[in-house]
Design a protein around this motif. Structure first.
Motif, PDB file in Angstrom:
ATOM      1  N   LEU A 339       0.829  -1.203   0.000  1.00  0.00           N
ATOM      2  CA  LEU A 339       0.000   0.000   0.000  1.00  0.00           C
ATOM      3  C   LEU A 339       0.870   1.262   0.000  1.00  0.00           C
ATOM      4  O   LEU A 339       0.574   2.235  -0.718  1.00  0.00           O
ATOM      5  CB  LEU A 339      -0.911  -0.015   1.236  1.00  0.00           C
ATOM      6  CG  LEU A 339      -1.920   1.143   1.350  1.00  0.00           C
ATOM      7  CD1 LEU A 339      -2.871   1.151   0.162  1.00  0.00           C
ATOM      8  CD2 LEU A 339      -2.705   1.034   2.649  1.00  0.00           C
ATOM      9  N   LEU A 340       1.967   1.213   0.793  1.00  0.00           N
ATOM     10  CA  LEU A 340       2.876   2.367   0.840  1.00  0.00           C
ATOM     11  C   LEU A 340       3.548   2.615  -0.509  1.00  0.00           C
ATOM     12  O   LEU A 340       3.748   3.765  -0.924  1.00  0.00           O
ATOM     13  CB  LEU A 340       3.941   2.148   1.915  1.00  0.00           C
ATOM     14  CG  LEU A 340       3.479   2.312   3.366  1.00  0.00           C
ATOM     15  CD1 LEU A 340       4.582   1.876   4.324  1.00  0.00           C
ATOM     16  CD2 LEU A 340       3.094   3.766   3.642  1.00  0.00           C
ATOM     17  N   LYS A 341       3.914   1.526  -1.206  1.00  0.00           N
ATOM     18  CA  LYS A 341       4.513   1.682  -2.533  1.00  0.00           C
ATOM     19  C   LYS A 341       3.556   2.352  -3.498  1.00  0.00           C
ATOM     20  O   LYS A 341       3.943   3.214  -4.298  1.00  0.00           O
ATOM     21  CB  LYS A 341       4.939   0.312  -3.078  1.00  0.00           C
ATOM     22  CG  LYS A 341       6.186  -0.248  -2.420  1.00  0.00           C
ATOM     23  CD  LYS A 341       6.558  -1.590  -3.006  1.00  0.00           C
ATOM     24  CE  LYS A 341       7.799  -2.158  -2.329  1.00  0.00           C
ATOM     25  NZ  LYS A 341       8.162  -3.488  -2.873  1.00  0.00           N
ATOM     26  N   GLU A 342       2.278   1.937  -3.435  1.00  0.00           N
ATOM     27  CA  GLU A 342       1.279   2.554  -4.314  1.00  0.00           C
ATOM     28  C   GLU A 342       1.150   4.046  -4.004  1.00  0.00           C
ATOM     29  O   GLU A 342       1.092   4.886  -4.918  1.00  0.00           O
ATOM     30  CB  GLU A 342      -0.071   1.855  -4.141  1.00  0.00           C
ATOM     31  CG  GLU A 342      -0.091   0.430  -4.689  1.00  0.00           C
ATOM     32  CD  GLU A 342      -1.422  -0.262  -4.436  1.00  0.00           C
ATOM     33  OE1 GLU A 342      -2.325   0.400  -3.873  1.00  0.00           O
ATOM     34  OE2 GLU A 342      -1.552  -1.446  -4.781  1.00  0.00           O
ATOM     35  N   LYS A 343       1.096   4.378  -2.699  1.00  0.00           N
ATOM     36  CA  LYS A 343       0.981   5.788  -2.306  1.00  0.00           C
ATOM     37  C   LYS A 343       2.224   6.583  -2.722  1.00  0.00           C
ATOM     38  O   LYS A 343       2.129   7.743  -3.141  1.00  0.00           O
ATOM     39  CB  LYS A 343       0.790   5.900  -0.793  1.00  0.00           C
ATOM     40  CG  LYS A 343      -0.541   5.338  -0.288  1.00  0.00           C
ATOM     41  CD  LYS A 343      -1.719   6.147  -0.813  1.00  0.00           C
ATOM     42  CE  LYS A 343      -3.045   5.617  -0.279  1.00  0.00           C
ATOM     43  NZ  LYS A 343      -4.194   6.356  -0.875  1.00  0.00           N
ATOM     44  N   ASN A 344       3.386   5.913  -2.603  1.00  0.00           N
ATOM     45  CA  ASN A 344       4.630   6.577  -2.988  1.00  0.00           C
ATOM     46  C   ASN A 344       4.641   6.894  -4.480  1.00  0.00           C
ATOM     47  O   ASN A 344       5.082   7.974  -4.902  1.00  0.00           O
ATOM     48  CB  ASN A 344       5.816   5.688  -2.623  1.00  0.00           C
ATOM     49  CG  ASN A 344       7.132   6.421  -2.723  1.00  0.00           C
ATOM     50  OD1 ASN A 344       7.244   7.558  -2.297  1.00  0.00           O
ATOM     51  ND2 ASN A 344       8.132   5.787  -3.289  1.00  0.00           N
ATOM     52  N   ASN A 345       4.144   5.931  -5.281  1.00  0.00           N
ATOM     53  CA  ASN A 345       4.056   6.168  -6.730  1.00  0.00           C
ATOM     54  C   ASN A 345       3.116   7.326  -7.034  1.00  0.00           C
ATOM     55  O   ASN A 345       3.376   8.134  -7.934  1.00  0.00           O
ATOM     56  CB  ASN A 345       3.594   4.903  -7.453  1.00  0.00           C
ATOM     57  CG  ASN A 345       4.640   3.811  -7.433  1.00  0.00           C
ATOM     58  OD1 ASN A 345       5.842   4.105  -7.359  1.00  0.00           O
ATOM     59  ND2 ASN A 345       4.222   2.565  -7.496  1.00  0.00           N
ATOM     60  N   GLU A 346       2.012   7.394  -6.276  1.00  0.00           N
ATOM     61  CA  GLU A 346       1.072   8.501  -6.479  1.00  0.00           C
ATOM     62  C   GLU A 346       1.729   9.844  -6.140  1.00  0.00           C
ATOM     63  O   GLU A 346       1.527  10.848  -6.836  1.00  0.00           O
ATOM     64  CB  GLU A 346      -0.168   8.299  -5.606  1.00  0.00           C
ATOM     65  CG  GLU A 346      -1.055   7.129  -6.058  1.00  0.00           C
ATOM     66  CD  GLU A 346      -2.228   6.898  -5.105  1.00  0.00           C
ATOM     67  OE1 GLU A 346      -2.380   7.697  -4.165  1.00  0.00           O
ATOM     68  OE2 GLU A 346      -2.970   5.918  -5.302  1.00  0.00           O
ATOM     69  N   LEU A 347       2.542   9.853  -5.061  1.00  0.00           N
ATOM     70  CA  LEU A 347       3.239  11.080  -4.679  1.00  0.00           C
ATOM     71  C   LEU A 347       4.265  11.507  -5.733  1.00  0.00           C
ATOM     72  O   LEU A 347       4.429  12.692  -6.022  1.00  0.00           O
ATOM     73  CB  LEU A 347       3.946  10.891  -3.333  1.00  0.00           C
ATOM     74  CG  LEU A 347       3.043  10.835  -2.096  1.00  0.00           C
ATOM     75  CD1 LEU A 347       3.861  10.457  -0.867  1.00  0.00           C
ATOM     76  CD2 LEU A 347       2.353  12.174  -1.866  1.00  0.00           C
ATOM     77  N   LEU A 348       4.953  10.497  -6.313  1.00  0.00           N
ATOM     78  CA  LEU A 348       5.916  10.817  -7.366  1.00  0.00           C
ATOM     79  C   LEU A 348       5.233  11.433  -8.580  1.00  0.00           C
ATOM     80  O   LEU A 348       5.738  12.392  -9.182  1.00  0.00           O
ATOM     81  CB  LEU A 348       6.677   9.550  -7.782  1.00  0.00           C
ATOM     82  CG  LEU A 348       7.688   9.010  -6.774  1.00  0.00           C
ATOM     83  CD1 LEU A 348       8.241   7.668  -7.235  1.00  0.00           C
ATOM     84  CD2 LEU A 348       8.835  10.000  -6.582  1.00  0.00           C
ATOM     85  N   LEU A 349       4.061  10.871  -8.943  1.00  0.00           N
ATOM     86  CA  LEU A 349       3.303  11.432 -10.065  1.00  0.00           C
ATOM     87  C   LEU A 349       2.857  12.859  -9.757  1.00  0.00           C
ATOM     88  O   LEU A 349       2.927  13.753 -10.617  1.00  0.00           O
ATOM     89  CB  LEU A 349       2.088  10.548 -10.376  1.00  0.00           C
ATOM     90  CG  LEU A 349       2.378   9.182 -11.007  1.00  0.00           C
ATOM     91  CD1 LEU A 349       1.106   8.355 -11.074  1.00  0.00           C
ATOM     92  CD2 LEU A 349       2.965   9.356 -12.413  1.00  0.00           C
ATOM     93  N   ALA A 350       2.394  13.063  -8.493  1.00  0.00           N
ATOM     94  CA  ALA A 350       1.965  14.409  -8.103  1.00  0.00           C
ATOM     95  C   ALA A 350       3.145  15.384  -8.141  1.00  0.00           C
ATOM     96  O   ALA A 350       2.990  16.537  -8.558  1.00  0.00           O
ATOM     97  CB  ALA A 350       1.364  14.368  -6.699  1.00  0.00           C
TER      98      ALA A 350
END
Length: 728
Positions: A339-350
């Motif tokens: 779940l943290l990896k998914e959130k991290n990817n979302e933060l990178l996109l943002a």
């Protein structure tokens, strides 16, 4: 040891090319940060020295040059070595040597291995020290630097001595002693003699020990190495004590103690920053508490050892239950990690979207600012032409207001463009030889009229110890002073504005200067002090309406001072005035040679000169041609780069005014092509300099000078006349 580090830094920087144009000296930013770091090390400002070493590493990482990165880490390791933080030094040297191993062998790579050997020698890791000394010797031999091998052999001898292999150690020391004095090897030979002397002293061969130590003491007097001298004095005292010559023993012991006390004071000053002392005290307390805790736990363990045996079976059962619990927790943890990896990817996109938005904003503002210059050039140009044609008195008021509005809009556009350039990292700090006192005097003269409007006194107080000539960026420094002094004079009435310069530190190479601008104006409310450096901020709407301005000046000031390595501070009290201050470090420059004075457009130089104007905008064609012809020049107009090249092939002109942005091939390519067959004709660029343009870039295509749109008539004629008057 620091002298040896500086010697190798000097070797590595000896081949750096320095380019000079007129009185301008360019300095590589990496070497500049390292020079500042070394300057602060020599003055025992190790905290600042470490900051500049880190800036050098950051700059080297940006350039992605392996040699620069390795060099920066080598310098950082040297600082840690001076501070006797050997573990930190080894870590920095290890990074440096790994980088050097990927490029051609060099003296810096060998020196890095040598320093690692010294660190391990200080820590008592003799095998590792010997290994690193051997690697350094192989490289020095390969690149043919024999002078360094003697020092390496000395350290290997010290390693053998520490391991108890006295025969091998003495053999190496004798080889060093046998070298001629002409090789300027006094420090190394003195150390070799000292080491043999101490070995003979351990073996109770007192007369031999005295002979070697006395020779070492004589050689040390040439080099004046205080650490080495202290050791020799102590050993001489011990020899005379064994020879029962008590007077001489006491004499040398007293000299040793005096010298040792002075070294201790120096080392305390060198290492004794408050933060470091507090750190060591806290570590010592932790160690004492830990030992106390361990003793108590050991006593408790002895008391309950029988109870532990009885409860062993119960503990095993509990551990089995814990293992099961850990297994379940591991499953939950893996799910959480996904779940943290998914959130991290979302933060990178943002983050990427935010960076793109910021870039788009900068490019949009730059484009808008750039495009506004063309119609603004028409407004300012036509206003200038109308004012030159002696308008009616009733029209003067309107034309003067139009000129003021055009200049105000131009200032606003320039400030937006300047902020965009700083934020987009396209602006770089220059290092130019300039006269600081003359720069401030010129600024004072240019602002006298503004000071008199509000009935203000405007004074300069400059510390006479500040050198006349410094190496820095006078353009950015002028921007800082003009913004701060303009604000002080604008917001002060019937008061005083004072600029104070004082010296923080100075030596033969560098100086640190404290700048302060004080006014007795309206001041700034406490709740607004933090926000005055924000873009478009002026404290309040009422202040903006009363005093005008864009609210960008202090934003530019803060960013420029940060860029030059300083930090601005503000102290203010509402109704009593404000004080802006900052510190900057400069390398001391050389006296300026007499500069070519700019020619204030002499009509006799301009008359009957044949000018080719390349400009595609019809309004700008009309305005520029009229301004040229008003001074008696003959002007021919072409609207594209291709025809301009042909015109210069077939005709002779005294001057070419080349617009940069043209249909077809642009002005820079046209100029580059013209320079293949015409090296003499003066070509001046006409441009509204944008985010991605700069004067150096335009000059690199073969242009002789740059005139920025919208034209300031005085600058326009001055630049043209100075180029026409200048010999090829």
């Amino acid at each position: 040891m620091r002298l040896f580090v500086l010697f190798f830094i000097f070797l590595s920087t000896l081949g750096v090319a320095q380019k000079q144009k007129k009185n301008v000296t360019k300095v590589d930013s990496l070497n500049y940060y390292i020079e500042l770091s070394n300057f602060n090390s020599k003055t025992n400002n190790y905290k600042i020295s470490l900051d500049f070493a880190q800036k050098a590493i950051d700059f080297a990482n940006k350039t992605k040059k392996t040699s620069a990165q390795a060099y920066a880490h080598l310098v950082l390791g040297g600082i840690y070595f001076d501070l006797k933080k050997y573990d930190d030094a080894i870590e920095s040297y290890y990074i440096s040597v790994c980088l050097y191993n990927t490029i051609k062998p060099s003296s810096q790579q060998a020196f890095c291995y040598y320093q690692m050997g010294l660190c391990h020698l200080e820590k008592g890791n003799y095998l590792l020290a010997e290994n690193y000394f051997d690697k350094a010797k192989m490289i020095y031999t390969a690149i043919k630097i024999p002078d360094a091998i003697g020092l390496l052999n000395l350290q290997k001898g010290i390693v053998y001595k520490a391991k108890g292999e006295y025969a091998s150690a003495i053999s190496i020391f004798n080889q060093i002693i046998a070298k001629p004095d002409a090789l300027d090897f006094s420090k190394t030979k003195a150390e070799a003699l000292y080491q043999i002397g101490t070995i003979e002293l351990q073996n109770n061969r007192k007369n031999l020990a005295l002979n070697y130590l006395s020779r070492s003491y004589v050689l040390n007097a040439k080099d004046k190495n205080v650490d080495q001298k202290s050791k020799i004095l102590l050993s001489l005292s011990l020899v005379y004590e064994k020879l029962l010559d008590i007077d001489k023993a006491h004499f040398y012991l007293k000299k040793h103690m005096q010298l040792d006390d002075s070294i201790a004071i120096l080392n305390t000053h060198k290492l004794g920053s408050e933060d470091y002392v507090q750190f060591k005290d806290s570590e010592r307390l932790k160690t004492i508490e830990q030992l106390d805790k361990e003793n108590k736990e050991q006593q408790k363990a002895n008391k309950v050892s029988k109870l532990i045996n009885i409860l062993a079976i119960a503990l095993i059962s509990i551990l089995l239950l814990l293992s099961l619990s850990l297994y379940k927790n591991n499953i939950i943890r893996n799910q959480s990690n996904l779940l943290l990896k998914e959130k991290n990817n979302e933060l990178l996109l943002a983050k990427e979207k935010a960076e793109k938005a910021s870039k788009a904003r900068a490019e949009f503002l730059s484009t808008v600012s750039h495009e506004l210059r063309t119609p603004l050039n028409a407004i300012n140009g036509i206003t200038h032409l109308l004012l030159e044609e002696k308008p009616k008195p009733s029209q003067m008021k309107y034309l003067t207001s139009l000129k003021f509005s055009g200049n105000y809009l131009l200032t606003f556009i320039n400030e937006i463009l300047e902020i965009n350039r700083i934020e987009s990292s396209t602006i770089e700090t220059e290092y130019i030889n300039f006269d600081l006192k003359l720069l401030l005097t010129n600024i004072q003269n240019s602002l006298k009229e503004l000071a008199s409007i509000n009935n203000n006194s405007f004074t300069l107080e400059i510390d006479p110890n500040i050198p006349d000539y410094l190496l820095g960026d006078p353009t950015k420094l002028s921007q800082v002073f003009l913004n701060l002094i303009n604000n002080a004079l604008k917001f002060t009435k019937n008061g005083a504005v004072k600029v104070i310069l004082s010296t923080n530190e100075i030596n033969e190479e560098f100086t640190s200067i404290h700048f302060k601008i004080i006014d007795t104006g309206i001041g700034i409310p406490k709740d607004k002090i933090e926000s005055v450096f924000d873009s478009f901020s002026q404290g309040s709407i009422e202040i903006n309406r009363k005093y005008g301005g864009t609210g960008l000046g202090l934003t530019i000031v803060k960013k420029l001072i940060d860029l030059m390595g300083g930090k601005i501070k503000l102290e203010s009290e509402e109704g009593k005035g404000s004080s802006f201050s900052f510190d900057l470090s400069f390398k001391i420059g050389n006296p300026l040679t007499t500069l070519e004075k700019g020619i204030d457009y002499d009509d006799s130089i301009l008359k009957n000169k044949k000018v080719l104007l390349i400009e595609d905008n019809k309004i700008n064609q009309m305005i520029t041609k009229k301004m040229v012809e008003n001074k008696g020049m003959v002007c021919e107009v072409i609207d594209n780069g291709e025809d301009a090249i042909e015109a210069l092939k077939n005709n002779a002109y005294d001057l070419v005014l080349m617009d940069v942005h043209l249909p077809g091939i642009n002005g820079t390519i046209a100029t580059q092509t013209i320079r293949t067959f015409d090296k003499k004709t003066k070509i001046i660029a006409l441009t509204a300099i944008s985010l991605n343009e700069n004067r150096e870039m335009l000059m690199s295509f073969g242009m002789n000078d740059v005139i920025t749109k919208p034209f300031d008539p005085i600058d326009f004629y001055r630049i043209i006349s100075s180029n026409l008057a200048r010999k090829v």
